[in-house]
Design a protein around this motif. Structure first.
Motif, PDB file in Angstrom:
ATOM      1  N   ILE A  65       0.832  -1.203   0.000  1.00 55.95           N
ATOM      2  CA  ILE A  65       0.000   0.000   0.000  1.00 55.95           C
ATOM      3  C   ILE A  65       0.865   1.250   0.000  1.00 55.95           C
ATOM      4  O   ILE A  65       0.622   2.204  -0.750  1.00 55.95           O
ATOM      5  CB  ILE A  65      -0.949  -0.009   1.212  1.00 55.95           C
ATOM      6  N   LEU A  66       1.906   1.261   0.837  1.00 57.86           N
ATOM      7  CA  LEU A  66       2.787   2.421   0.899  1.00 57.86           C
ATOM      8  C   LEU A  66       3.517   2.635  -0.426  1.00 57.86           C
ATOM      9  O   LEU A  66       3.614   3.762  -0.924  1.00 57.86           O
ATOM     10  CB  LEU A  66       3.807   2.242   2.026  1.00 57.86           C
ATOM     11  N   VAL A  67       4.014   1.560  -1.017  1.00 56.51           N
ATOM     12  CA  VAL A  67       4.723   1.674  -2.294  1.00 56.51           C
ATOM     13  C   VAL A  67       3.778   2.182  -3.382  1.00 56.51           C
ATOM     14  O   VAL A  67       4.144   3.065  -4.171  1.00 56.51           O
ATOM     15  CB  VAL A  67       5.330   0.314  -2.694  1.00 56.51           C
ATOM     16  N   THR A  68       2.568   1.652  -3.423  1.00 59.54           N
ATOM     17  CA  THR A  68       1.588   2.117  -4.406  1.00 59.54           C
ATOM     18  C   THR A  68       1.307   3.597  -4.231  1.00 59.54           C
ATOM     19  O   THR A  68       1.244   4.357  -5.217  1.00 59.54           O
ATOM     20  CB  THR A  68       0.275   1.322  -4.267  1.00 59.54           C
ATOM     21  N   ASP A  69       1.147   4.035  -2.992  1.00 59.34           N
ATOM     22  CA  ASP A  69       0.890   5.438  -2.709  1.00 59.34           C
ATOM     23  C   ASP A  69       2.019   6.320  -3.231  1.00 59.34           C
ATOM     24  O   ASP A  69       1.784   7.381  -3.824  1.00 59.34           O
ATOM     25  CB  ASP A  69       0.718   5.628  -1.199  1.00 59.34           C
ATOM     26  N   GLU A  70       3.259   5.886  -3.014  1.00 58.17           N
ATOM     27  CA  GLU A  70       4.408   6.660  -3.468  1.00 58.17           C
ATOM     28  C   GLU A  70       4.476   6.719  -4.994  1.00 58.17           C
ATOM     29  O   GLU A  70       4.792   7.766  -5.573  1.00 58.17           O
ATOM     30  CB  GLU A  70       5.710   6.069  -2.919  1.00 58.17           C
ATOM     31  N   ILE A  71       4.180   5.600  -5.665  1.00 53.13           N
ATOM     32  CA  ILE A  71       4.256   5.579  -7.124  1.00 53.13           C
ATOM     33  C   ILE A  71       3.183   6.490  -7.726  1.00 53.13           C
ATOM     34  O   ILE A  71       3.446   7.256  -8.655  1.00 53.13           O
ATOM     35  CB  ILE A  71       4.120   4.149  -7.665  1.00 53.13           C
ATOM     36  N   VAL A  72       1.967   6.410  -7.198  1.00 52.34           N
ATOM     37  CA  VAL A  72       0.897   7.266  -7.699  1.00 52.34           C
ATOM     38  C   VAL A  72       1.212   8.732  -7.415  1.00 52.34           C
ATOM     39  O   VAL A  72       1.012   9.608  -8.261  1.00 52.34           O
ATOM     40  CB  VAL A  72      -0.461   6.871  -7.092  1.00 52.34           C
ATOM     41  N   GLY A  73       1.729   9.019  -6.218  1.00 54.15           N
ATOM     42  CA  GLY A  73       2.114  10.390  -5.887  1.00 54.15           C
ATOM     43  C   GLY A  73       3.213  10.905  -6.795  1.00 54.15           C
ATOM     44  O   GLY A  73       3.210  12.064  -7.221  1.00 54.15           O
ATOM     45  N   ASN A  74       4.171  10.039  -7.129  1.00 53.69           N
ATOM     46  CA  ASN A  74       5.251  10.425  -8.022  1.00 53.69           C
ATOM     47  C   ASN A  74       4.731  10.710  -9.428  1.00 53.69           C
ATOM     48  O   ASN A  74       5.220  11.599 -10.124  1.00 53.69           O
ATOM     49  CB  ASN A  74       6.298   9.311  -8.082  1.00 53.69           C
ATOM     50  N   ALA A  75       3.706   9.948  -9.842  1.00 56.15           N
ATOM     51  CA  ALA A  75       3.101  10.188 -11.146  1.00 56.15           C
ATOM     52  C   ALA A  75       2.475  11.577 -11.205  1.00 56.15           C
ATOM     53  O   ALA A  75       2.499  12.238 -12.245  1.00 56.15           O
ATOM     54  CB  ALA A  75       2.049   9.119 -11.442  1.00 56.15           C
TER      55      ALA A  75
END
Length: 205
Positions: A65-75
């Motif tokens: 969940i944390l990794v997904t959040d970071e990837i979407v935020g980076n996008a």
């Protein structure tokens, strides 16, 4: 589309990483549209949680969940906005793919200039501090089993893989493909982020 230099060779393919880390056969696939959503990061987190609940240890789910959040935020910050999220469940793990409008497939995950700046007083990685320092994607690469990027028609796709034994508490559905419409490697870190920080996403978009 940018090309990788000799110093930064082309990233491995997702298929190569799936084989390397022994994720096994694909048992479930979902596609989620993240465009035109007011809170795509929250939507993505909810989808990952729902897909992995009952299939993996809570700590592994929190990492995903944390990794997904970071990837979407980076996008949002660097990739022109997220386009879609796809979730693949394998016999021995999962893969999260986030597509955006960015074109540099060699830029993720970045290596922080000063990793020690992300540590708290106890020497542990502070998730909020890492994000503020622009190192959120580097932290994501530490929590994921492996990460890579791929070219896409509209830009690029960032892929995070997680290797873990799938729990038998939840029946494995037959392979399928869902469409959901209407937005939130390196080795694992020697010291895991504090529970209070690691389980809190950096933003709530």
């Amino acid at each position: 589309m940018s090309t990788c230099s000799l110093e930064r060779p082309a990233p491995p393919t997702t298929a190569e990483l799936i084989g390397k880390h022994g994720l096994g056969k694909l048992i479930n696939h979902d596609d989620i549209n993240l465009t035109n959503l007011t809170r795509p990061q929250a939507h993505a987190r909810d989808k990952v949680r729902a897909a992995l609940e009952g299939r993996a240890d809570p700590e592994k789910i929190d990492d995903a969940i944390l990794v997904t959040d970071e990837i979407v935020g980076n996008a949002f910050q660097h990739g022109g906005g997220p386009v879609s999220l796809s979730l693949d469940i394998y016999e021995q793990g999962a893969a999260v793919r986030v597509s955006d409008h960015g074109t540099d497939t060699c830029a993720v995950p970045p290596v922080p200039f000063n990793p020690s700046a992300d540590l708290d007083a106890g020497g542990l990685i502070d998730v909020a501090r890492a994000a503020e320092n622009g190192h959120g994607m580097y932290l994501a690469s530490l929590l994921a089993t492996a990460m890579t990027t791929e070219e896409a028609d509209h830009g690029k796709t960032v892929v995070a893989l997680f290797a873990f034994a799938i729990s038998g508490d939840r029946p494995d559905p037959a392979p399928r493909h869902q469409q959901d419409s209407p937005r939130s490697g390196t080795a694992r870190p020697t010291h895991r982020p504090p529970q209070s920080a690691a389980r809190q996403p950096r933003t709530d978009r």
